[in-house]
Each structure stands twice: as C-alpha cells, then as structure tokens.
Design an enzyme around this catalytic site. Structure first.
Site, PDB file in Angstrom:
ATOM      1  N   GLY A   1       5.523   2.062   3.692  1.00 47.86           N
ATOM      2  CA  GLY A   1       6.747   2.025   4.488  1.00 47.86           C
ATOM      3  C   GLY A   1       7.520   3.318   4.543  1.00 47.86           C
TER       4      GLY A   1
ATOM      5  CE1 TYR B   1      -0.475   0.974  10.966  1.00 51.15           C
ATOM      6  CE2 TYR B   1       1.206   2.671  10.692  1.00 51.15           C
ATOM      7  CZ  TYR B   1       0.463   1.614  10.170  1.00 51.15           C
ATOM      8  OH  TYR B   1       0.659   1.217   8.875  1.00 51.15           O
TER       9      TYR B   1
ATOM     10  N   GLY C   1       0.693   4.329   4.384  1.00 53.72           N
ATOM     11  CA  GLY C   1      -0.252   4.509   5.483  1.00 53.72           C
ATOM     12  C   GLY C   1       0.236   5.653   6.356  1.00 53.72           C
TER      13      GLY C   1
ATOM     14  CD  GLU D   1      -0.057  -1.972  -0.980  1.00 58.09           C
ATOM     15  OE1 GLU D   1       0.473  -2.330   0.089  1.00 58.09           O
ATOM     16  OE2 GLU D   1      -0.502  -2.768  -1.813  1.00 58.09           O
TER      17      GLU D   1
ATOM     18  CB  CYS E   1      -5.380  -1.291  36.883  1.00 56.49           C
ATOM     19  SG  CYS E   1      -6.634  -0.153  37.448  1.00 56.49           S
TER      20      CYS E   1
END
Ligand SMILES: *Cc1c(COP(=O)(O)O)cnc(C)c1O
Length: 423
Positions: free
Chosen positions: A242, A373, A278, A276, A344
């Site tokens: 986080g 991400y 990321g 943890e 589209c």
C-alpha cells in the site's frame, strides 16, 4: 515523478537507453522498465526497515512478468502471490518455497492443493472455511501447512480510489475483526496446520499513515491475546503493501513516517516483519512507449490517436488514473489534448483535456509511472496483441516479454469442434 528519464541530444533516455532507438528496434507499444529504479526502491525500503528483522515479499499482482520477478529475486526479495498462476510464475522465476507467501480472498481447492504441495512459507487465510479446507488438504497430503491469518482491522482508510481500499468494515477482504481471535486460535488447534503469522493489508496508495498505526495497534493486541492463550508458534507480523507512489508532482511516500510507526511497534511485538509492497517497487520503473498514429480535430477538441489503448493500459479508464505523458523528443510548445487509443469504445482514453507538449502524428510519447498494474492488466480486446516488455540497464536493453503474435491470439481456439456425448 521519480522515473530517471533524461533528455540527451533532444531525445529521452531511460537508464542510458534512447527511447527513440528502442521504438525502432522493439516497435510500439512497448513497456520499458528501468532496472536501476527497481533496485533503488528496494534498497530504500530495506534501509527504512533496517532496525527490525524483516522480509520484503513483492506483491507480484502489480507486475508478474518473469523478468521483473527475476530482478526482484536477485535483489533478495520474496514474493506474495494471489493465484495458482502467480504461484506458477514465482516458481518459474526461481523463488524458493520459503520465499513465497500465498494470499487472496478466493483461492480454489486446486490452488490450495498446489500451495500446500509446494510447501510455501505461508498460506494466508481469509476465512474459517478456507482454514478448515487447508487443514483437510494438508492432512490428506500427509504434511503440514504454515498458516497466516489476514485480519480485517476495520480501520478508516484514506486512499485515492474506492476500488483500492481493503481494510474497512464490510470490505470483502480478511477475517472480520470480531472473529479474528477465534479463527487464529482455530488455526492453532486444527490438525496439520501451524499458525505462523497474523497480518493485514488495508489498501493501496495510502495517503495517510494513521490507519496503518490503528491497524498495527489492533494486531499487537491480537498477538498479545493469542500468546496469553498459549500460542507459541507465531513468527511473523504481516502489514501488507500500500505504500504511496506519486504519479504527478505529489511528494513521495513518507518512509521516515512509515518507519516511525512500524519499527517501534515491531520492536514491542517481537515478531519478524513482513511487508508486501507491489506498486512501490515497480510503478516508477516503467513507462509505456507509444506512437501517435493520427492527430485530428473533433467537436472542438484536439485528439491524438495512439497505438496504445485501454487494452495496454486500463488504469485511466478503470480507476480514472492520471499518468504523465511526455514527448520522447521534448518540445517547448504546449497544447490541450485528448490522448485516445485505437479501440472501438469511447472509454478507451489515456488522458482527457491534458495540458501537454504540442505533438503531432508520427511522434513518440511515453506514459509515465506505468510499471505497476499496467502490463499485468492488459487484455486482447479488439484482438490486439499484447505489447512487448523491455528492461533497460546502464545503456543496455533486453526484451523480457516478446510481443504477442496473431498465432498466440488463437492458440487455444478451434474451428473444428470435437462434439462429445455427456459423460
Ligand atoms: C494488492 C496487494 C498488495 C500490494 O499493494 P500495493 O499497493 O501495490 O503495494 C499487498 N498485499 C495484498 C494482500 C494485496 O492484495
């Protein structure tokens, strides 16, 4: 923004590699990752936590490409996986079982069987039913599973988007606070499992560290009560990921403030810390390199149509996320532009109403801070082949993920159905 993009002779370079030369060699769209940035972020974090025993487990849902995993493993990181596919990737990247934590809110029986068989360091459970299932699986396999209980500390979380808050009352993640002690105690008493960790993950892009302090206080009281009840097997306290990443001109994560909360708490609790992260480790390492296909004027707006779209980078349309956009050949003139992809779908945009450099068709752009991400959320929508991924380091580059081919697109499909009768 802390991505080391540097203009040399009028062309942006990343870790000493010309992005213009790279676009010619590897084609566009391409994700490009700075190896130096990944190691800088990793070292900053381990230095921040140096006063307590700790393990950094990279939350690989942020970017699970094997080349990224291998780079983090080489730096000394462990890994946090949330699916059987991520477990497979971690194994392919060479992580030892002791370096793997398996979490996630909805692990299937097959995934749990694989995690138990792999003897990962910790399987983090999020419900009593899952805990009982793991105990049964480990018994059937004639082994023991090491268990962590992820608690929902039910704290009020400040984050930039509702989809990335996870530690509030009623969120789907973790064991509800009022059941946490009972479930942890059950993990202590069930056969074939050992309770080794308690933890939390309260959200991503945490803009305020007070909820982390509140959550830690709750975990500390839980550990105290478990110890008083005779639990002696705890080794780890897991505070999740986080850490905040600036996407524009915001200040970077307050690592000193983070340490001021985490270090004294862990010293009191006396367990090994697990973090943890990321996004923090990889977001700023990455740029998405794309070429402007067309510039057109429509409804009073100036629109750049790029060869990258929402199938390459979903964050602008999914989270309303901001990514800074720079011209690979920097220019002084500014304009207000929409940057849209070729898909589209009206939701296929990378930026709307953006004050940016006044570029035209044929020019190269980078979307910054796209290492996390980004590629991992890419899809084949409109049957677009997914971009290649390139790592750069000290003036050298290497393709870590090949661009998909049209043959890749249809590999699992058939035009000749093999009809079968019901078994
Ligand atoms: C997503 C996630 C992380 C990583 O979050 P970042 O904001 O990318 O650091 C860590 N732990 C768990 C359990 C997660 O779901």
């Amino acid at each position: 923004m802390r991505t080391p993009l540097l203009a040399v002779d009028g062309v942006l370079h990343l870790d000493g590699v010309s992005l213009e030369a790279l676009a010619s060699a590897a084609d566009t769209p391409a994700y490009v990752y700075s190896a130096s940035t990944i190691s800088t972020r990793y070292r900053e974090l381990t230095e921040t936590l140096a006063a307590v025993p700790h393990h950094v487990h990279y939350a690989c849902k942020a970017n699970a490409s094997l080349g990224i995993l291998a780079a983090l493993r080489a730096l000394g990181a462990g890994v946090d996986v949330v699916s059987g596919g991520e477990l497979y990737r971690a194994q392919q990247a060479g992580f030892a079982p002791a370096g793997i934590i398996f979490g996630g809110v909805g692990k299937s029986r097959r995934e749990l069987e694989a995690a138990v068989a792999a003897q990962v360091n910790i399987i983090t459970v999020e419900s009593e039913a899952e805990l009982r299932e793991i105990s049964a699986i480990a018994s059937a396999q004639g082994t023991r599973a090491r268990i962590g209980v992820r608690v929902n500390p039910e704290v009020a979380v400040d984050s930039v988007h509702a989809y990335i808050k996870t530690g509030q009352k009623g969120d789907k993640f973790g064991v509800p606070w009022d059941e946490a002690e009972r479930v942890a105690h059950l993990a202590h008493t069930l056969p074939a499992v050992t309770l080794v960790a308690v933890g939390m993950h309260i959200g991503s892009q945490l803009t305020n560290l007070a909820p982390l302090a509140d959550g830690l206080q709750r975990l500390e009281s839980l550990v105290g009560r478990l110890r008083a009840a005779g639990v002696t097997t705890l080794e780890f306290l897991d505070i999740g990921g986080g850490l905040y990443v600036p996407y524009n001109d915001e200040p970077a994560a307050d690592l000193a403030g983070y340490a001021a909360i985490v270090v004294p708490a862990l010293q009191r609790i006396g367990l090994t810390l697990i973090v943890e992260p990321g996004r923090f480790l990889v977001a700023e390492a990455g740029v998405l390199l794309t070429r402007v296909l067309y510039r057109k004027r429509t409804g009073g707006r100036d629109v750049l149509v790029t060869d990258a779209g929402m199938s390459d980078l979903l964050r602008p349309s999914h989270y309303d996320a901001y990514h800074r956009i720079l011209a690979v050949r920097p220019r002084a003139n500014q304009a207000t532009l929409d940057v849209v992809g070729p898909i589209c779908e009206s939701g296929d945009f990378l930026a709307l109403d953006r004050a940016m450099e006044d570029v035209g068709a044929g020019e190269l752009l980078v979307l910054c801070t796209t290492g996390a991400y980004g590629s991992c959320m890419a899809s084949n929508y409109n049957s677009r082949t997914r971009a290649c991924e390139v790592m750069v380091r000290e003036g050298q580059w290497t393709v870590i993920t090949e661009r998909e081919t049209y043959a890749d697109l249809v590999r699992r499909e058939t035009v000749t159905p093999q009809w079968r009768t019901q078994a």
